[in-house]
Design an enzyme around this catalytic site. Sequence first.
Site, short mmCIF file in Angstrom:
data_model
loop_
_atom_site.label_atom_id
_atom_site.label_comp_id
_atom_site.label_asym_id
_atom_site.label_seq_id
_atom_site.Cartn_x
_atom_site.Cartn_y
_atom_site.Cartn_z
N ASP A 29 20.08 -25.20 -25.90
CA ASP A 29 19.77 -24.75 -27.27
C ASP A 29 21.06 -24.22 -27.88
OD1 ASP A 29 18.88 -22.99 -29.49
OD2 ASP A 29 16.87 -23.41 -28.74
N HIS A 97 8.51 -28.60 -27.81
CA HIS A 97 9.61 -28.12 -26.96
C HIS A 97 9.22 -26.85 -26.24
CE1 HIS A 97 10.16 -26.57 -31.05
NE2 HIS A 97 10.66 -25.46 -30.50
P1 AMP Z 1 11.28 -22.98 -32.27
O1 AMP Z 1 11.58 -21.88 -33.24
O2 AMP Z 1 10.44 -22.54 -31.09
O3 AMP Z 1 10.70 -24.19 -32.97
O4 AMP Z 1 12.66 -23.39 -31.63
C1 AMP Z 1 13.52 -24.36 -32.16
C2 AMP Z 1 14.82 -24.27 -31.43
O5 AMP Z 1 15.56 -25.46 -31.65
C3 AMP Z 1 15.73 -23.11 -31.87
O6 AMP Z 1 15.94 -22.23 -30.76
C4 AMP Z 1 17.01 -23.81 -32.33
O7 AMP Z 1 18.17 -23.08 -31.98
C5 AMP Z 1 16.92 -25.12 -31.58
N1 AMP Z 1 17.67 -26.23 -32.16
C6 AMP Z 1 17.57 -26.71 -33.42
N2 AMP Z 1 18.42 -27.76 -33.59
C7 AMP Z 1 19.06 -27.93 -32.40
C8 AMP Z 1 20.05 -28.86 -31.94
N3 AMP Z 1 20.56 -29.81 -32.71
N4 AMP Z 1 20.47 -28.75 -30.64
C9 AMP Z 1 19.97 -27.80 -29.84
N5 AMP Z 1 19.02 -26.91 -30.21
C10 AMP Z 1 18.58 -26.97 -31.48
#
Ligand code: AMP
Length: 131
Positions: A29, A97
């Site tokens: 992440d 996720h």
């Molecule tokens: P959530 O709030 O549970 O939907 O978590 C979404 C997660 O996706 C967050 O922790 C973001 O930091 C992560 N995220 C979004 N875009 C990316 C990316 N391109 N690569 C890695 N993590 C990402």
Amino acid sequence: MDCIFCKIIRGEVPCRKVCETAHALVFMDIAGDVDGHMLAVPKKHCKNLLDCDEESLHGLMDTVKQVSHQCIERGYDGVNLLHASGESAGQSVPHFHIHIIPRKEGDGIDAWPKFGGAKFEIDRIWKDLTE
Ligand code: AMP
Ligand code: ZN
């Protein structure tokens, strides 16, 4: 599909890959909020737990277990798994996720939510959930 995690799975957006299996991908992440923060995603797009097919779900959880063992082999003591299904639960990316946070004794990470106390009597909510 214009989904950031589908783009990562297809290799159109780079990621720091941790593990890839037939049904799932685990990558770092980029939030930079806690050391070792990883995301495990099913390769087949679904929004969250509620619309995930059984094969993807089993494949994803097997992969989460595999990565958790990998953490232990590399000196961690345990893991926290965090997940939100739905915007009301805090889901911001609409591709299923599971957050994996590797843990070490005394690491000082507080990964458990501060709920602030129940508003209703436990039996009332129990009935709402079951009757
Ligand atoms: P959530 O709030 O549970 O939907 O978590 C979404 C997660 O996706 C967050 O922790 C973001 O930091 C992560 N995220 C979004 N875009 C990316 C990316 N391109 N690569 C890695 N993590 C990402
Ligand atoms: Zn997707």
